[in-house]
Design a protein around this motif. Structure first.
Motif, PDB file in Angstrom:
ATOM      1  N   ILE A 108      35.811  46.894  71.389  1.00  0.00           N
ATOM      2  CA  ILE A 108      36.592  46.735  72.636  1.00  0.00           C
ATOM      3  C   ILE A 108      38.095  46.054  72.616  1.00  0.00           C
ATOM      4  N   ALA A 109      38.402  45.393  71.418  1.00  0.00           N
ATOM      5  CA  ALA A 109      39.550  44.557  71.372  1.00  0.00           C
ATOM      6  C   ALA A 109      40.043  44.441  69.928  1.00  0.00           C
ATOM      7  N   TRP A 110      41.326  44.578  69.937  1.00  0.00           N
ATOM      8  CA  TRP A 110      42.014  44.255  68.501  1.00  0.00           C
ATOM      9  C   TRP A 110      42.399  42.620  68.482  1.00  0.00           C
ATOM     10  N   HIS A 111      41.658  42.034  67.393  1.00  0.00           N
ATOM     11  CA  HIS A 111      41.809  40.477  67.361  1.00  0.00           C
ATOM     12  C   HIS A 111      42.080  40.499  65.923  1.00  0.00           C
ATOM     13  N   ARG A 112      42.263  39.132  65.610  1.00  0.00           N
ATOM     14  CA  ARG A 112      42.641  38.720  64.241  1.00  0.00           C
ATOM     15  C   ARG A 112      41.752  39.507  63.090  1.00  0.00           C
ATOM     16  N   LEU A 172      38.962  49.950  82.510  1.00  0.00           N
ATOM     17  CA  LEU A 172      40.116  49.053  82.169  1.00  0.00           C
ATOM     18  C   LEU A 172      40.232  49.092  80.589  1.00  0.00           C
ATOM     19  N   HIS A 173      40.879  49.372  79.981  1.00  0.00           N
ATOM     20  CA  HIS A 173      41.166  48.967  78.413  1.00  0.00           C
ATOM     21  C   HIS A 173      41.706  47.776  78.032  1.00  0.00           C
ATOM     22  N   ASP A 174      41.591  47.202  76.992  1.00  0.00           N
ATOM     23  CA  ASP A 174      42.563  46.243  76.387  1.00  0.00           C
ATOM     24  C   ASP A 174      42.462  44.958  77.169  1.00  0.00           C
ATOM     25  N   MET A 175      41.578  44.665  77.840  1.00  0.00           N
ATOM     26  CA  MET A 175      41.615  43.527  78.748  1.00  0.00           C
ATOM     27  C   MET A 175      41.484  42.237  77.681  1.00  0.00           C
ATOM     28  N   LEU A 176      40.739  42.558  76.619  1.00  0.00           N
ATOM     29  CA  LEU A 176      40.611  41.301  75.824  1.00  0.00           C
ATOM     30  C   LEU A 176      41.469  41.979  74.578  1.00  0.00           C
ATOM     31  N   GLY A 177      41.808  41.034  73.681  1.00  0.00           N
ATOM     32  CA  GLY A 177      42.629  41.361  72.599  1.00  0.00           C
ATOM     33  C   GLY A 177      44.012  42.411  72.677  1.00  0.00           C
TER      34      GLY A 177
END
Length: 229
Positions: free
Chosen positions: A137-141, A161-166
Protein backbone atom coordinates in the motif's frame (compact mmCIF):
# COMPACT_ATOMS: atom_id res chain seq x y z
CA UNK A 1 -0.19 31.37 -13.62
CA UNK A 2 -1.08 28.15 -15.39
CA UNK A 3 -3.36 28.37 -18.44
CA UNK A 4 -5.32 25.14 -17.96
CA UNK A 5 -7.22 23.69 -15.05
CA UNK A 6 -6.16 20.18 -14.00
CA UNK A 7 -8.63 17.42 -13.34
CA UNK A 8 -8.35 16.22 -9.76
CA UNK A 9 -10.24 13.06 -8.84
CA UNK A 10 -12.15 13.32 -5.56
CA UNK A 11 -13.35 10.38 -3.48
CA UNK A 12 -16.48 10.73 -1.30
CA UNK A 13 -15.88 10.08 2.40
CA UNK A 14 -18.93 9.27 4.57
CA UNK A 15 -19.69 11.01 7.87
CA UNK A 16 -18.27 9.48 11.01
CA UNK A 17 -16.01 9.94 14.00
CA UNK A 18 -12.23 9.99 14.38
CA UNK A 19 -10.25 9.46 17.58
CA UNK A 20 -6.78 10.98 17.41
CA UNK A 21 -3.85 10.37 19.75
CA UNK A 22 -0.58 12.15 20.43
CA UNK A 23 2.24 9.97 21.76
CA UNK A 24 4.24 12.93 23.01
CA UNK A 25 1.54 14.20 25.35
CA UNK A 26 -0.41 10.92 25.79
CA UNK A 27 -3.49 12.87 24.84
CA UNK A 28 -6.45 11.57 22.80
CA UNK A 29 -9.49 13.37 21.46
CA UNK A 30 -12.53 12.52 19.35
CA UNK A 31 -13.90 14.57 16.44
CA UNK A 32 -17.30 14.20 14.74
CA UNK A 33 -17.01 14.58 10.98
CA UNK A 34 -19.48 15.61 8.31
CA UNK A 35 -19.20 13.94 4.91
CA UNK A 36 -16.56 15.42 2.62
CA UNK A 37 -14.58 14.68 -0.51
CA UNK A 38 -10.83 14.02 -0.54
CA UNK A 39 -8.34 13.84 -3.37
CA UNK A 40 -8.01 10.22 -4.50
CA UNK A 41 -4.27 10.88 -4.96
CA UNK A 42 -1.83 13.48 -3.69
CA UNK A 43 -1.42 16.48 -6.00
CA UNK A 44 1.05 15.75 -8.80
CA UNK A 45 3.78 17.93 -10.24
CA UNK A 46 1.76 18.35 -13.44
CA UNK A 47 -1.33 19.49 -11.55
CA UNK A 48 0.68 21.91 -9.42
CA UNK A 49 2.35 23.40 -12.50
CA UNK A 50 -0.98 23.78 -14.33
CA UNK A 51 -2.35 25.85 -11.46
CA UNK A 52 0.72 27.82 -10.37
CA UNK A 53 3.10 27.73 -13.33
CA UNK A 54 5.79 26.50 -10.92
CA UNK A 55 7.89 23.31 -10.73
CA UNK A 56 9.26 23.30 -7.16
CA UNK A 57 9.93 19.58 -6.76
CA UNK A 58 13.42 18.27 -6.14
CA UNK A 59 12.80 15.12 -8.19
CA UNK A 60 12.35 16.22 -11.81
CA UNK A 61 11.69 14.43 -15.08
CA UNK A 62 8.26 12.90 -14.42
CA UNK A 63 5.31 15.24 -13.96
CA UNK A 64 3.16 12.35 -12.71
CA UNK A 65 5.17 12.19 -9.49
CA UNK A 66 3.68 13.83 -6.39
CA UNK A 67 4.59 17.45 -6.01
CA UNK A 68 7.02 17.97 -3.12
CA UNK A 69 9.23 20.69 -1.71
CA UNK A 70 6.04 22.68 -1.12
CA UNK A 71 5.20 24.43 2.13
CA UNK A 72 1.90 24.47 3.98
CA UNK A 73 1.40 28.01 2.77
CA UNK A 74 2.14 26.93 -0.81
CA UNK A 75 -0.55 24.26 -0.47
CA UNK A 76 -3.11 26.78 0.83
CA UNK A 77 -2.38 29.16 -2.04
CA UNK A 78 -2.72 26.29 -4.52
CA UNK A 79 -6.17 25.50 -3.13
CA UNK A 80 -7.32 29.09 -3.54
CA UNK A 81 -5.84 29.38 -7.04
CA UNK A 82 -7.48 26.14 -8.19
CA UNK A 83 -10.80 27.32 -6.77
CA UNK A 84 -10.53 30.60 -8.65
CA UNK A 85 -9.64 28.82 -11.90
CA UNK A 86 -12.75 26.65 -11.54
CA UNK A 87 -14.85 29.71 -10.62
CA UNK A 88 -15.47 28.42 -7.10
CA UNK A 89 -15.39 30.46 -3.91
CA UNK A 90 -11.89 30.20 -2.37
CA UNK A 91 -11.87 28.47 0.99
CA UNK A 92 -9.35 30.83 2.56
CA UNK A 93 -9.25 34.51 3.42
CA UNK A 94 -6.21 36.25 4.88
CA UNK A 95 -6.10 38.19 8.14
CA UNK A 96 -4.36 41.50 8.80
CA UNK A 97 -1.04 39.71 9.25
CA UNK A 98 -1.44 37.88 5.96
CA UNK A 99 -2.17 34.53 7.57
CA UNK A 100 -4.74 32.20 5.96
CA UNK A 101 -8.12 31.90 7.68
CA UNK A 102 -10.74 29.30 6.71
CA UNK A 103 -14.01 30.91 5.69
CA UNK A 104 -17.08 30.01 7.76
CA UNK A 105 -19.32 28.49 6.63
CA UNK A 106 -17.03 26.48 4.38
CA UNK A 107 -17.48 27.62 0.77
CA UNK A 108 -17.38 25.49 -2.34
CA UNK A 109 -13.66 25.79 -3.02
CA UNK A 110 -10.73 23.46 -2.46
CA UNK A 111 -9.00 23.26 0.90
CA UNK A 112 -6.60 21.15 2.91
CA UNK A 113 -8.15 18.33 4.93
CA UNK A 114 -8.26 18.69 8.67
CA UNK A 115 -6.12 16.28 10.64
CA UNK A 116 -9.20 14.39 11.82
CA UNK A 117 -10.53 14.14 8.27
CA UNK A 118 -7.18 12.85 7.08
CA UNK A 119 -6.88 10.08 9.69
CA UNK A 120 -10.51 9.05 9.30
CA UNK A 121 -10.13 8.81 5.53
CA UNK A 122 -6.81 6.99 5.84
CA UNK A 123 -8.24 4.31 8.13
CA UNK A 124 -11.34 3.87 5.93
CA UNK A 125 -13.13 1.84 8.57
CA UNK A 126 -10.09 -0.25 9.56
CA UNK A 127 -8.80 -0.35 13.13
CA UNK A 128 -5.13 -1.31 12.82
CA UNK A 129 -2.08 0.90 12.28
CA UNK A 130 -2.40 0.44 8.50
CA UNK A 131 -5.16 -0.45 6.05
CA UNK A 132 -3.11 -3.27 4.50
CA UNK A 133 0.39 -4.84 4.30
CA UNK A 134 2.84 -1.95 4.13
CA UNK A 135 4.72 -3.08 1.00
CA UNK A 136 1.42 -3.42 -0.87
CA UNK A 137 0.00 0.00 0.00
CA UNK A 138 2.92 2.40 0.53
CA UNK A 139 6.25 3.57 -0.85
CA UNK A 140 8.57 3.72 2.16
CA UNK A 141 12.29 3.45 2.85
CA UNK A 142 12.24 -0.33 2.54
CA UNK A 143 10.87 -0.45 -1.01
CA UNK A 144 11.10 3.03 -2.57
CA UNK A 145 14.78 3.01 -3.62
CA UNK A 146 14.78 6.29 -1.66
CA UNK A 147 12.77 8.27 -4.20
CA UNK A 148 9.10 9.21 -4.74
CA UNK A 149 6.89 7.16 -7.06
CA UNK A 150 3.84 7.87 -9.19
CA UNK A 151 0.72 7.99 -6.98
CA UNK A 152 -1.80 5.25 -7.56
CA UNK A 153 0.74 2.50 -8.24
CA UNK A 154 0.12 0.84 -4.86
CA UNK A 155 -3.13 -0.68 -3.60
CA UNK A 156 -5.81 1.73 -2.33
CA UNK A 157 -7.51 1.65 1.04
CA UNK A 158 -11.08 0.26 1.33
CA UNK A 159 -12.57 3.62 0.27
CA UNK A 160 -10.42 3.84 -2.86
CA UNK A 161 -7.84 6.37 -1.64
CA UNK A 162 -4.25 5.76 -2.77
CA UNK A 163 -0.95 6.68 -1.10
CA UNK A 164 -2.47 7.75 2.21
CA UNK A 165 0.61 6.15 3.73
CA UNK A 166 4.10 6.58 2.31
CA UNK A 167 5.34 8.37 -0.83
CA UNK A 168 5.05 11.93 0.55
CA UNK A 169 3.98 13.36 3.89
CA UNK A 170 0.81 15.41 3.53
CA UNK A 171 0.04 18.81 5.00
CA UNK A 172 -3.16 19.15 7.03
CA UNK A 173 -4.88 22.39 7.96
CA UNK A 174 -4.48 22.10 11.74
CA UNK A 175 -2.04 23.69 14.13
CA UNK A 176 0.01 20.96 15.80
CA UNK A 177 0.16 22.30 19.37
CA UNK A 178 0.01 26.11 19.43
CA UNK A 179 0.88 26.44 23.12
CA UNK A 180 4.20 24.65 22.56
CA UNK A 181 4.97 24.95 18.84
CA UNK A 182 3.20 28.16 17.83
CA UNK A 183 2.29 28.22 14.14
CA UNK A 184 3.63 24.74 13.31
CA UNK A 185 1.18 22.70 11.22
CA UNK A 186 0.39 18.99 11.10
CA UNK A 187 1.89 16.52 8.64
CA UNK A 188 0.50 13.00 8.18
CA UNK A 189 1.16 9.72 6.40
CA UNK A 190 4.90 9.14 6.23
CA UNK A 191 7.05 9.39 3.13
CA UNK A 192 9.35 7.55 0.77
CA UNK A 193 12.37 8.04 3.06
CA UNK A 194 10.66 6.91 6.27
CA UNK A 195 11.04 3.65 8.15
CA UNK A 196 7.95 1.50 8.57
CA UNK A 197 7.04 2.86 12.01
CA UNK A 198 6.39 6.34 10.57
CA UNK A 199 3.98 4.99 7.94
CA UNK A 200 0.98 4.46 10.23
CA UNK A 201 -2.44 6.06 10.31
CA UNK A 202 -1.92 7.61 13.75
CA UNK A 203 1.56 9.12 13.34
CA UNK A 204 1.71 12.91 13.70
CA UNK A 205 4.56 15.13 12.54
CA UNK A 206 4.88 18.90 12.71
CA UNK A 207 6.66 21.61 10.79
CA UNK A 208 6.72 25.36 10.24
CA UNK A 209 4.18 26.50 7.61
CA UNK A 210 7.00 27.81 5.37
CA UNK A 211 9.06 24.59 5.55
CA UNK A 212 9.84 22.85 2.26
CA UNK A 213 11.51 19.45 1.84
CA UNK A 214 11.59 16.72 -0.80
CA UNK A 215 9.28 14.24 0.96
CA UNK A 216 6.38 16.58 1.81
CA UNK A 217 3.38 17.20 -0.45
CA UNK A 218 -0.40 17.43 0.01
CA UNK A 219 -3.84 16.44 -1.27
CA UNK A 220 -6.97 18.56 -1.49
CA UNK A 221 -10.42 18.29 0.07
CA UNK A 222 -13.85 19.84 -0.49
CA UNK A 223 -16.94 19.97 1.68
CA UNK A 224 -19.51 17.50 0.37
CA UNK A 225 -22.26 20.05 -0.09
CA UNK A 226 -19.83 22.00 -2.27
CA UNK A 227 -19.36 19.09 -4.64
CA UNK A 228 -22.98 18.00 -4.90
CA UNK A 229 -24.67 21.40 -5.22
Amino acid sequence: MGTTTPHIDLTPVPPGQATLTDRRTQRSWTVDLAPFHLGTLPVTQAQYAQVTGEHPSTTQGNDLLPVETVSWRDAVLFCNSLSQQEELTPAYDFDAEGEPVLRDPSPDGYRLPTEAEWEYACRAGTSGPRYGPLDDIAWHRGNSAERPHEPGTQLPNPWGLHDMLGNVWEWCWDLYDPEVYGTYRVLRGGGWFDEHWSCRASVRRRSHPTFRVDDVGFRVARSVRSVTN
